[in-house]
Scaffold this active site. Structure first.
Site, PDB file in Angstrom:
ATOM      1  N   LYS A  14      20.506  17.446 -25.100  1.00 50.90           N
ATOM      2  CA  LYS A  14      19.231  16.754 -25.310  1.00 50.90           C
ATOM      3  C   LYS A  14      19.260  16.029 -26.657  1.00 50.90           C
ATOM      4  O   LYS A  14      19.209  16.651 -27.717  1.00 50.90           O
ATOM      5  CB  LYS A  14      18.067  17.750 -25.332  1.00 50.90           C
ATOM      6  CG  LYS A  14      16.724  17.026 -25.343  1.00 50.90           C
ATOM      7  CD  LYS A  14      15.586  17.905 -25.790  1.00 50.90           C
ATOM      8  CE  LYS A  14      15.094  17.593 -27.181  1.00 50.90           C
ATOM      9  NZ  LYS A  14      14.766  16.202 -27.471  1.00 50.90           N
ATOM     10  N   GLY A  30      18.282  20.450 -36.792  1.00 52.99           N
ATOM     11  CA  GLY A  30      16.968  19.828 -36.964  1.00 52.99           C
ATOM     12  C   GLY A  30      16.212  20.504 -38.087  1.00 52.99           C
ATOM     13  O   GLY A  30      16.811  20.994 -39.049  1.00 52.99           O
ATOM     14  N   SER A  31      14.899  20.553 -37.929  1.00 50.56           N
ATOM     15  CA  SER A  31      14.058  21.057 -39.021  1.00 50.56           C
ATOM     16  C   SER A  31      13.992  22.584 -39.023  1.00 50.56           C
ATOM     17  O   SER A  31      14.241  23.234 -38.004  1.00 50.56           O
ATOM     18  CB  SER A  31      12.648  20.489 -38.872  1.00 50.56           C
ATOM     19  OG  SER A  31      12.070  20.969 -37.676  1.00 50.56           O
ATOM     20  N   GLY A  40      13.823  25.226 -35.799  1.00 55.32           N
ATOM     21  CA  GLY A  40      14.920  26.193 -35.724  1.00 55.32           C
ATOM     22  C   GLY A  40      14.395  27.619 -35.640  1.00 55.32           C
ATOM     23  O   GLY A  40      14.849  28.421 -34.829  1.00 55.32           O
ATOM     24  N   GLU A  42      21.473  24.690 -37.504  1.00 51.12           N
ATOM     25  CA  GLU A  42      21.723  23.967 -38.755  1.00 51.12           C
ATOM     26  C   GLU A  42      20.429  23.253 -39.111  1.00 51.12           C
ATOM     27  O   GLU A  42      19.943  22.431 -38.336  1.00 51.12           O
ATOM     28  CB  GLU A  42      22.852  22.943 -38.596  1.00 51.12           C
ATOM     29  CG  GLU A  42      24.236  23.550 -38.470  1.00 51.12           C
ATOM     30  CD  GLU A  42      24.662  24.375 -39.673  1.00 51.12           C
ATOM     31  OE1 GLU A  42      24.065  24.221 -40.761  1.00 51.12           O
ATOM     32  OE2 GLU A  42      25.576  25.190 -39.516  1.00 51.12           O
ATOM     33  N   CYS A  63      21.167  16.062 -44.139  1.00 49.70           N
ATOM     34  CA  CYS A  63      20.867  17.434 -44.579  1.00 49.70           C
ATOM     35  C   CYS A  63      21.681  17.794 -45.810  1.00 49.70           C
ATOM     36  O   CYS A  63      21.321  18.712 -46.543  1.00 49.70           O
ATOM     37  CB  CYS A  63      21.088  18.430 -43.449  1.00 49.70           C
ATOM     38  SG  CYS A  63      22.668  18.238 -42.652  1.00 49.70           S
ATOM     39  N   GLN A  97       8.221   9.353 -40.537  1.00 49.47           N
ATOM     40  CA  GLN A  97       9.059   9.781 -41.659  1.00 49.47           C
ATOM     41  C   GLN A  97       8.703   8.991 -42.923  1.00 49.47           C
ATOM     42  O   GLN A  97       8.667   9.546 -44.021  1.00 49.47           O
ATOM     43  CB  GLN A  97      10.540   9.599 -41.305  1.00 49.47           C
ATOM     44  CG  GLN A  97      11.512  10.132 -42.328  1.00 49.47           C
ATOM     45  CD  GLN A  97      11.483  11.648 -42.488  1.00 49.47           C
ATOM     46  OE1 GLN A  97      11.572  12.384 -41.523  1.00 49.47           O
ATOM     47  NE2 GLN A  97      11.339  12.124 -43.720  1.00 49.47           N
ATOM     48  N   GLU A 134      12.433  20.023 -48.574  1.00 50.90           N
ATOM     49  CA  GLU A 134      13.250  18.930 -48.049  1.00 50.90           C
ATOM     50  C   GLU A 134      12.330  17.773 -47.667  1.00 50.90           C
ATOM     51  O   GLU A 134      11.403  17.943 -46.871  1.00 50.90           O
ATOM     52  CB  GLU A 134      14.048  19.371 -46.824  1.00 50.90           C
ATOM     53  CG  GLU A 134      14.956  18.259 -46.321  1.00 50.90           C
ATOM     54  CD  GLU A 134      15.802  18.658 -45.118  1.00 50.90           C
ATOM     55  OE1 GLU A 134      15.234  19.091 -44.111  1.00 50.90           O
ATOM     56  OE2 GLU A 134      17.036  18.518 -45.208  1.00 50.90           O
TER      57      GLU A 134
HETATM   58  O1  TXE Z   1      12.916  17.468 -36.233  1.00 54.28           O
HETATM   59  P1  TXE Z   1      12.812  18.581 -35.123  1.00 54.28           P
HETATM   60  P2  TXE Z   1      12.302  15.980 -36.240  1.00 54.28           P
HETATM   61  C1  TXE Z   1      13.814  17.497 -40.762  1.00 54.28           C
HETATM   62  C2  TXE Z   1      13.330  16.359 -41.616  1.00 54.28           C
HETATM   63  C3  TXE Z   1      12.405  15.617 -40.714  1.00 54.28           C
HETATM   64  C4  TXE Z   1      11.803  16.734 -39.912  1.00 54.28           C
HETATM   65  C5  TXE Z   1      11.242  16.357 -38.578  1.00 54.28           C
HETATM   66  O2  TXE Z   1      12.624  16.868 -42.709  1.00 54.28           O
HETATM   67  O3  TXE Z   1      11.422  14.937 -41.424  1.00 54.28           O
HETATM   68  O4  TXE Z   1      12.868  17.634 -39.729  1.00 54.28           O
HETATM   69  O5  TXE Z   1      12.231  15.700 -37.777  1.00 54.28           O
HETATM   70  C6  TXE Z   1      13.966  19.113 -30.691  1.00 54.28           C
HETATM   71  N1  TXE Z   1      12.137  23.528 -28.784  1.00 54.28           N
HETATM   72  N2  TXE Z   1      15.102  17.241 -40.170  1.00 54.28           N
HETATM   73  O6  TXE Z   1      10.931  15.960 -35.683  1.00 54.28           O
HETATM   74  O7  TXE Z   1      11.448  18.671 -34.603  1.00 54.28           O
HETATM   75  C7  TXE Z   1      13.646  17.656 -30.933  1.00 54.28           C
HETATM   76  O8  TXE Z   1      13.242  17.014 -29.749  1.00 54.28           O
HETATM   77  C8  TXE Z   1      13.350  22.972 -28.638  1.00 54.28           C
HETATM   78  C9  TXE Z   1      16.204  17.726 -40.921  1.00 54.28           C
HETATM   79  O9  TXE Z   1      13.287  15.074 -35.591  1.00 54.28           O
HETATM   80  O10 TXE Z   1      13.438  19.811 -35.675  1.00 54.28           O
HETATM   81  C10 TXE Z   1      14.976  17.146 -31.487  1.00 54.28           C
HETATM   82  O11 TXE Z   1      15.889  16.921 -30.422  1.00 54.28           O
HETATM   83  N3  TXE Z   1      13.684  21.801 -29.213  1.00 54.28           N
HETATM   84  C11 TXE Z   1      17.446  17.815 -40.124  1.00 54.28           C
HETATM   85  C12 TXE Z   1      15.455  18.330 -32.334  1.00 54.28           C
HETATM   86  O12 TXE Z   1      14.772  19.473 -31.816  1.00 54.28           O
HETATM   87  C13 TXE Z   1      12.773  21.171 -29.955  1.00 54.28           C
HETATM   88  C14 TXE Z   1      17.678  16.708 -39.164  1.00 54.28           C
HETATM   89  C15 TXE Z   1      15.113  18.197 -33.835  1.00 54.28           C
HETATM   90  O13 TXE Z   1      13.723  17.988 -33.945  1.00 54.28           O
HETATM   91  C16 TXE Z   1      11.470  21.713 -30.132  1.00 54.28           C
HETATM   92  C17 TXE Z   1      16.473  16.302 -38.480  1.00 54.28           C
HETATM   93  C18 TXE Z   1      11.167  22.950 -29.515  1.00 54.28           C
HETATM   94  N4  TXE Z   1       9.980  23.543 -29.643  1.00 54.28           N
HETATM   95  C19 TXE Z   1      15.244  16.562 -39.020  1.00 54.28           C
HETATM   96  N5  TXE Z   1      10.774  20.867 -30.927  1.00 54.28           N
HETATM   97  C20 TXE Z   1      18.633  18.050 -41.014  1.00 54.28           C
HETATM   98  N6  TXE Z   1      18.446  18.759 -42.113  1.00 54.28           N
HETATM   99  O14 TXE Z   1      19.724  17.600 -40.704  1.00 54.28           O
HETATM  100  C21 TXE Z   1      11.587  19.831 -31.228  1.00 54.28           C
HETATM  101  N7  TXE Z   1      12.796  19.996 -30.636  1.00 54.28           N
END
Ligand code: TXE
Length: 483
Positions: free
Chosen positions: A178, A231-232, A236, A253, A287, A334, A385
């Site tokens: 996904k 992701g966030s 996580g 991560e 990140c 963002q 962050e």
């Molecule tokens: O992240 P999300 P988003 C941080 C960064 C950013 C913030 C939000 O601060 O501003 O996160 O970004 C999926 N169950 N980082 O909204 O929500 C979602 O669809 C399962 C830091 O993009 O964590 C996407 O595919 N999955 C980071 C993925 O999770 C779910 C990189 C990441 O989304 C879900 C990205 C759920 N309940 C964002 N909710 C880094 N440090 O590298 C969402 N997703």
């Protein structure tokens, strides 16, 4: 849409067939918000369950496939990514907004990752041991975990999926991938290549849509054996909680608040280069970005002056324009988050040095200048962050103080130090509470063949990348036999 530009219509890949979504969504170009990059299929719970069923049904065949077959498939994907890096890099720059050279380099990296794991498929480790009992032989082998859900973020839409999908397939797992909603065309382009590399139907599935519906279904489904997520931190943690009861294997991560320490003995030009690259390239949306610059008092003012001069001339603009050094922020939400941190920094009494304001370019996009602040350790811009082109400088009083500031964070992904002292470099490598350290290098920018990951709030589970990926994507079996 402007003339000559391709609008993609990504569909899901379920059981070897391209299928339309329950609904559709769009992704837009952050450098020019008038341009729709993709009209993509969005799945509901039902379609997500179909993809999971396809992966589960394909597992018996793929888990018993020969290493040669896996290696050939992954090698083919790697070769195509490398051959098409300019074209796919252009798509990535359009959809995510990183500059074209950064985007091309990311696609090449994804290609190299597939090639690396093509080799690893031929080297799946095992051991034979003498038993403590007479006449008994012990074999320790690795088997696939099963159906793996791969949930990816938007900031590296080729490289992050690559470093999850390639090892998953190399070790004999089947996959439901996904991508993030902001980058469906990149996810689809990668899936399209995978759909032609000789995998049996259902071995690799692409499913697009929201985290709340598609992501949540993947996380909760009993036939998903393992979840690899980037992701966030809040998402996580939610995944970890949701999977604890059914004991799915989880690898997370998440964020970082990575320090770059600059000691008084550092080569200052080199340190400024490291800070500029680490804090602002890819618009700070990494990140591993250096968002805390911890600078020794004797060189503090000079470092800030030199970095500011570099920021003043940094070219912010359209990701596809030659010479652009920093592209736009990925989307409006963002950008708003970044702007709110600018306001928080001012409100908390941090000292504004340069930048951070919204800027206009020829095309309507999410543009802002890179920002630099002088902060105190308790300020939110020094602790949370932001995920944007905003860095802060913390003043340190000698090495020991700099090290304690570096470790004073809930995160633990990467830490860097600029110094000409071997003593301090070695001590820092040993005592920084992180998963990765850098000496005289930017905190962002890592190799593709060695482990990636962190400690504390940044990561959970075993490491990604390199041969250490086997820990997550395999399960160990100990076999006894009377010889
Ligand atoms: O992240 P999300 P988003 C941080 C960064 C950013 C913030 C939000 O601060 O501003 O996160 O970004 C999926 N169950 N980082 O909204 O929500 C979602 O669809 C399962 C830091 O993009 O964590 C996407 O595919 N999955 C980071 C993925 O999770 C779910 C990189 C990441 O989304 C879900 C990205 C759920 N309940 C964002 N909710 C880094 N440090 O590298 C969402 N997703």
């Amino acid at each position: 849409m402007k003339q000559g530009e391709i609008r993609h219509q990504p569909r899901h890949l379920i059981n070897g067939r391209w299928v339309i979504g329950a609904t559709t969504g769009v992704s837009t170009n952050p450098s020019d918000t008038r341009e729709v990059v993709a009209e993509f299929a969005r799945a509901d719970r039902n379609q997500t369950e179909q993809a999971i069923a396809a992966a589960a049904d394909a597992l018996p065949q793929w888990s018993l496939s020969t290493p040669q077959r896996r290696a050939d498939a992954l090698d083919q994907v790697g070769s195509e990514l490398l051959a098409r890096k300019e074209e796919l890099g252009a798509l990535l720059a359009r959809e995510e907004g990183k500059t074209l050279p950064e985007a091309i380099a990311e696609v090449a990296r994804a290609g190299n990752i597939f090639k690396f794991f093509a080799g690893e498929a031929l080297r799946i480790p095992g051991e034979t041991m003498a038993s403590v009992r007479p006449g008994v032989q012990v074999d320790i082998t690795r088997e696939p975990v099963g159906v793996v859900a791969i949930i990816a973020p938007w900031n590296f839409p080729f490289a992050i999926p690559a470093w999850k999908i390639a090892p998953a397939l190399a070790y004999g797992n089947t996959v439901v991938f996904k991508p993030a909603e902001l980058v469906p065309a990149c996810g689809w382009a990668l899936a399209e290549i995978l759909s032609r590399c000789g995998l049996p139907a259902g071995t690799f599935n692409l499913i697009m849509g929201s985290g709340r519906e598609v992501g949540q279904t993947l996380v909760e489904h009993p036939r998903v054996n393992a979840i690899s997520f980037t992701g966030s931190v809040p998402t996580g943690r939610r995944i970890l909680t949701a999977t604890a009861a059914r004991q799915a294997k989880v690898q997370l991560e998440m964020g970082g608040k990575n320090p770059l320490v600059v000691l008084a003995d550092a080569d200052l030009d080199q340190a400024v280069d490291c800070a500029l690259q680490g804090s602002y390239f890819s618009t700070g949306q990494r990140c591993t970005a250096s968002s805390r610059l911890i600078v020794d008092a004797p060189v503090h003012d000079e470092f800030v002056a030199r970095l500011t001069r570099r920021l003043e001339s940094l070219k912010v603009g359209h990701a596809m324009t030659r010479g652009t050094e920093m592209g736009p922020v990925v989307d409006g939400a963002q950008l708003e988050q970044n702007q709110s941190y600018m306001a928080i920094a001012a409100h908390e009494g941090a000292q504004h040095v340069w930048g951070g304001e919204l800027v206009e370019r020829e095309t309507p996009g999410h543009y802002m200048n890179p920002a630099l602040w002088l902060a105190e350790p308790h300020h939110r811009i020094a602790r949370e962050e932001i995920f944007g082109p905003i860095a802060c400088v913390l003043r340190a009083d000698g090495y020991e103080h700099a090290l304690s500031l570096a470790n004073d964070t809930p995160f633990g992904l990467c830490a860097g130090i600029c110094t000409t002292s071997l003593k301090y470099a070695m001590h820092f490598r040993r005592h920084a509470q992180v998963g990765m350290t850098m000496v005289n290098l930017p905190t962002a920018g890592v190799d593709f063949h060695v482990p990636f990951g962190g400690r504390k709030d940044s990561s959970h589970g075993s490491r990604e990348q390199g041969r250490y990926a086997a820990e997550f994507y395999t399960t160990v079996k100990t076999g006894y036999m009377l010889a």
